[in-house]
Design a protein around this motif. Structure first.
Motif, PDB file in Angstrom:
ATOM      1  N   LEU A   3      58.574 -23.402  63.987  1.00 39.25           N
ATOM      2  CA  LEU A   3      57.480 -24.228  64.010  1.00 39.25           C
ATOM      3  C   LEU A   3      56.777 -23.830  65.293  1.00 39.25           C
ATOM      4  N   VAL A   4      57.409 -23.703  66.367  1.00 37.89           N
ATOM      5  CA  VAL A   4      56.796 -23.301  67.799  1.00 37.89           C
ATOM      6  C   VAL A   4      56.015 -22.084  67.521  1.00 37.89           C
ATOM      7  N   LYS A   5      56.627 -20.919  66.673  1.00 38.69           N
ATOM      8  CA  LYS A   5      55.743 -19.828  66.576  1.00 38.69           C
ATOM      9  C   LYS A   5      54.456 -20.131  65.506  1.00 38.69           C
ATOM     10  N   SER A   6      54.625 -21.092  64.502  1.00 34.81           N
ATOM     11  CA  SER A   6      53.602 -21.674  63.735  1.00 34.81           C
ATOM     12  C   SER A   6      52.432 -22.153  64.755  1.00 34.81           C
ATOM     13  N   LEU A   7      52.854 -22.996  65.693  1.00 33.10           N
ATOM     14  CA  LEU A   7      51.798 -23.695  66.573  1.00 33.10           C
ATOM     15  C   LEU A   7      51.258 -22.487  67.454  1.00 33.10           C
ATOM     16  N   ALA A   8      51.728 -21.627  67.607  1.00 29.43           N
ATOM     17  CA  ALA A   8      51.346 -20.626  68.926  1.00 29.43           C
ATOM     18  C   ALA A   8      49.966 -20.006  68.374  1.00 29.43           C
ATOM     19  N   THR A   9      49.679 -19.958  67.118  1.00 28.58           N
ATOM     20  CA  THR A   9      48.324 -19.375  66.710  1.00 28.58           C
ATOM     21  C   THR A   9      47.173 -20.306  66.556  1.00 28.58           C
ATOM     22  N   LYS A  10      47.355 -21.805  67.073  1.00 27.98           N
ATOM     23  CA  LYS A  10      46.524 -22.524  66.757  1.00 27.98           C
ATOM     24  C   LYS A  10      45.029 -22.680  67.298  1.00 27.98           C
ATOM     25  N   SER A  11      45.094 -21.530  68.176  1.00 26.47           N
ATOM     26  CA  SER A  11      43.553 -21.501  68.937  1.00 26.47           C
ATOM     27  C   SER A  11      42.792 -20.479  68.275  1.00 26.47           C
ATOM     28  N   VAL A  12      43.470 -19.719  67.046  1.00 23.28           N
ATOM     29  CA  VAL A  12      43.107 -18.521  66.782  1.00 23.28           C
ATOM     30  C   VAL A  12      42.144 -18.932  65.382  1.00 23.28           C
ATOM     31  N   THR A  13      41.053 -18.244  64.943  1.00 24.73           N
ATOM     32  CA  THR A  13      40.449 -18.466  64.095  1.00 24.73           C
ATOM     33  C   THR A  13      41.461 -18.192  62.637  1.00 24.73           C
ATOM     34  N   THR A  14      41.387 -19.102  61.712  1.00 29.30           N
ATOM     35  CA  THR A  14      42.479 -18.984  60.424  1.00 29.30           C
ATOM     36  C   THR A  14      42.735 -17.710  59.735  1.00 29.30           C
ATOM     37  N   PRO A  15      41.717 -16.941  59.463  1.00 29.09           N
ATOM     38  CA  PRO A  15      41.925 -15.640  58.878  1.00 29.09           C
ATOM     39  C   PRO A  15      43.072 -14.617  59.695  1.00 29.09           C
ATOM     40  N   ILE A  16      42.598 -14.941  60.915  1.00 24.20           N
ATOM     41  CA  ILE A  16      43.634 -14.040  61.867  1.00 24.20           C
ATOM     42  C   ILE A  16      44.787 -14.629  62.044  1.00 24.20           C
TER      43      ILE A  16
ATOM     44  N   PHE B 287      27.563 -18.566  71.745  1.00 21.95           N
ATOM     45  CA  PHE B 287      28.653 -18.384  72.655  1.00 21.95           C
ATOM     46  C   PHE B 287      29.871 -18.893  72.053  1.00 21.95           C
ATOM     47  N   SER B 288      30.110 -19.925  71.363  1.00 25.97           N
ATOM     48  CA  SER B 288      31.036 -20.432  70.695  1.00 25.97           C
ATOM     49  C   SER B 288      31.604 -19.478  69.672  1.00 25.97           C
ATOM     50  N   ALA B 289      30.554 -18.879  68.807  1.00 25.01           N
ATOM     51  CA  ALA B 289      31.301 -17.712  67.789  1.00 25.01           C
ATOM     52  C   ALA B 289      31.875 -16.623  68.581  1.00 25.01           C
ATOM     53  N   LEU B 290      31.130 -16.303  69.816  1.00 27.37           N
ATOM     54  CA  LEU B 290      31.684 -15.314  70.526  1.00 27.37           C
ATOM     55  C   LEU B 290      33.237 -15.288  71.014  1.00 27.37           C
ATOM     56  N   ALA B 291      33.269 -16.752  71.538  1.00 28.67           N
ATOM     57  CA  ALA B 291      34.444 -16.840  72.155  1.00 28.67           C
ATOM     58  C   ALA B 291      35.726 -16.988  71.079  1.00 28.67           C
ATOM     59  N   MET B 292      35.268 -17.564  69.990  1.00 26.59           N
ATOM     60  CA  MET B 292      36.161 -17.658  68.931  1.00 26.59           C
ATOM     61  C   MET B 292      36.438 -16.372  68.341  1.00 26.59           C
ATOM     62  N   SER B 293      35.730 -15.253  68.044  1.00 28.35           N
ATOM     63  CA  SER B 293      36.163 -14.192  67.537  1.00 28.35           C
ATOM     64  C   SER B 293      36.754 -13.174  68.657  1.00 28.35           C
ATOM     65  N   LEU B 294      36.469 -13.637  70.112  1.00 34.54           N
ATOM     66  CA  LEU B 294      37.248 -12.760  70.837  1.00 34.54           C
ATOM     67  C   LEU B 294      38.730 -12.970  71.140  1.00 34.54           C
ATOM     68  N   MET B 295      38.753 -14.577  71.213  1.00 35.85           N
ATOM     69  CA  MET B 295      39.872 -15.276  71.382  1.00 35.85           C
ATOM     70  C   MET B 295      40.755 -14.891  70.215  1.00 35.85           C
ATOM     71  N   GLY B 296      40.207 -14.803  68.918  1.00 34.71           N
ATOM     72  CA  GLY B 296      41.137 -14.163  67.765  1.00 34.71           C
ATOM     73  C   GLY B 296      41.748 -12.740  67.962  1.00 34.71           C
ATOM     74  N   VAL B 297      40.830 -11.822  68.472  1.00 32.67           N
ATOM     75  CA  VAL B 297      41.308 -10.359  68.514  1.00 32.67           C
ATOM     76  C   VAL B 297      42.250 -10.421  69.915  1.00 32.67           C
ATOM     77  N   ILE B 298      41.934 -10.917  70.952  1.00 31.00           N
ATOM     78  CA  ILE B 298      42.994 -10.905  72.082  1.00 31.00           C
ATOM     79  C   ILE B 298      44.033 -11.381  71.938  1.00 31.00           C
ATOM     80  N   THR B 299      44.270 -12.704  71.294  1.00 31.81           N
ATOM     81  CA  THR B 299      45.372 -13.199  70.893  1.00 31.81           C
ATOM     82  C   THR B 299      46.222 -12.332  69.991  1.00 31.81           C
TER      83      THR B 299
END
Lengths: 113, 237
Positions: free
Chosen positions: B133-146, B217-229
């Motif tokens: 569950l912890v591992k499933s929660l870890a990606t909660k700030s990443v856009t869904t497909p990633i 800016f939100s879209a940029l933050a979202m995709s950067l957040m996904g690839v960095i995570t």
């Protein structure tokens, strides 16, 4: 539409291949994302047919997520027993993450002016 | 006179046909999208949430197991990977437009990506949730497909990960106006980054209501957040 789709799938499969060959700890599609990003930077622009295909795909993104998300079916009992903890963790970490990035960005963008 | 035996066989052929699962997915999504538009895009009627609810109800009704449903619609799941690849395009375009704020944005998103994972993992372990569950929660700030493919990579559960991402994103339309009232943003870049980092796609839709710049800016933050995570998470969990 089809030509753009072909390009995207080629990058997706190239990503899968690369991730598997070098045993990268990265999902194949994310690897494909990086390959496409590098390609776009080198090419210096996005071809309109790739752009069209990707916009059409984005419109159906929530639908493509249905198959995997429906998997919560088998977790219902579990979720109903610990929804309070999970909901609390999600809500609290949403606020903390928002405030962290909000104040960090405020600070850093002030410094740049 | 209806032949009950034949009826049963014909029904099984119908439900067992791979296109049956695809038809259900299309139909549930179409109805959910219709409802979403009719309710003036009310966040709790998000198409994914409603269609998953409808779909589970129908699976139960026709007696189809999730496993056989998933097998029949697996091609839709593969296309999700294609959408993930396509995320490179908006990321490339917003990076190209980003001139003045390059370093503040990169530094904020990189540290927020690490911080977001740290906070949610620490909180989840603190309340004693189990490791999957912890591992499933870890990606909660990443856009869904990633998040879906990343979750499989680190040993979480993709379905739960998708659900947690969705719930997190739904907080945005509810709480962001309140947060912006308590802490007014100095400019649209600050608001956009904070929204994109904490609430990805649904947050970005909310940010677009504030202004185009905020949405960008939100879209940029979202995709950067996904690839960095995606880059660092598999090494740590």
């Amino acid at each position: 539409m089809l030509m753009g789709l072909i390009v995207l799938v080629v990058f997706q499969l190239a990503g899968e291949w690369l991730a598997s060959y070098f045993s990268l700890p990265l999902p194949g599609p994310v690897c494909g994302l990086f390959l496409l990003l590098v390609f776009l930077i080198l090419r210096g622009g996005v071809d309109s047919f790739v752009l069209n295909a990707s916009n059409k795909l984005f419109a159906y993104l929530p639908m493509l997520l249905i198959p995997i998300t429906a998997g919560i079916y088998s977790w219902f009992n579990f979720l109903s027993s610990s929804w309070l903890e999970i909901g609390g963790v999600l809500l609290l970490s949403f606020f903390i993450t928002y405030l962290f990035s909000f104040f960090m960005m405020t600070l850093l963008s002030a410094r740049q002016r | 006179m209806i032949d009950l035996g034949k009826l049963q066989i014909a029904n099984q052929v119908l439900v067992g046909h791979p296109l049956f699962g695809i038809l259900m997915t299309f139909a549930c999504f179409q109805s959910a999208r219709f409802l979403f538009e009719k309710t003036g895009r009310f966040p709790l009627f998000h198409p994914l949430l409603v269609s998953v609810g409808l779909l589970i109800f129908f699976l139960d009704f026709v007696g189809l197991s999730y496993r056989s449903y998933f097998d029949s619609v697996e091609v839709l799941h593969w296309l999700l990977g294609t959408v993930t690849v396509a995320l490179a395009i908006p990321l490339y375009e917003s990076l190209r437009k980003l001139r003045t704020m390059f370093f503040p944005v990169i530094i904020t998103v990189v540290s927020s990506a690490a911080f977001a994972v740290f906070v949610v993992v620490a909180l989840a372990r603190f309340v004693g949730l189990d490791e999957q569950l912890v591992k499933s929660l870890a990606t909660k700030s990443v856009t869904t497909p990633i998040a879906v493919s990343l979750s499989e990579e680190i040993g979480g559960n993709a379905a739960l990960a998708a659900l947690f991402v969705l719930i997190t994103a739904l907080f945005a339309p509810i709480f962001v106006p309140l947060l912006l009232k308590i802490f007014p943003a100095k400019n649209d870049a600050v608001a956009g980054i904070a929204i994109g980092v904490s609430a990805h796609a649904i947050g970005t839709a909310k940010a677009l209501e504030i202004s185009r710049e905020c949405g960008a800016f939100s879209a940029l933050a979202m995709s950067l957040m996904g690839v960095i995570t995606a880059l660092f998470l598999p090494w740590f969990l």
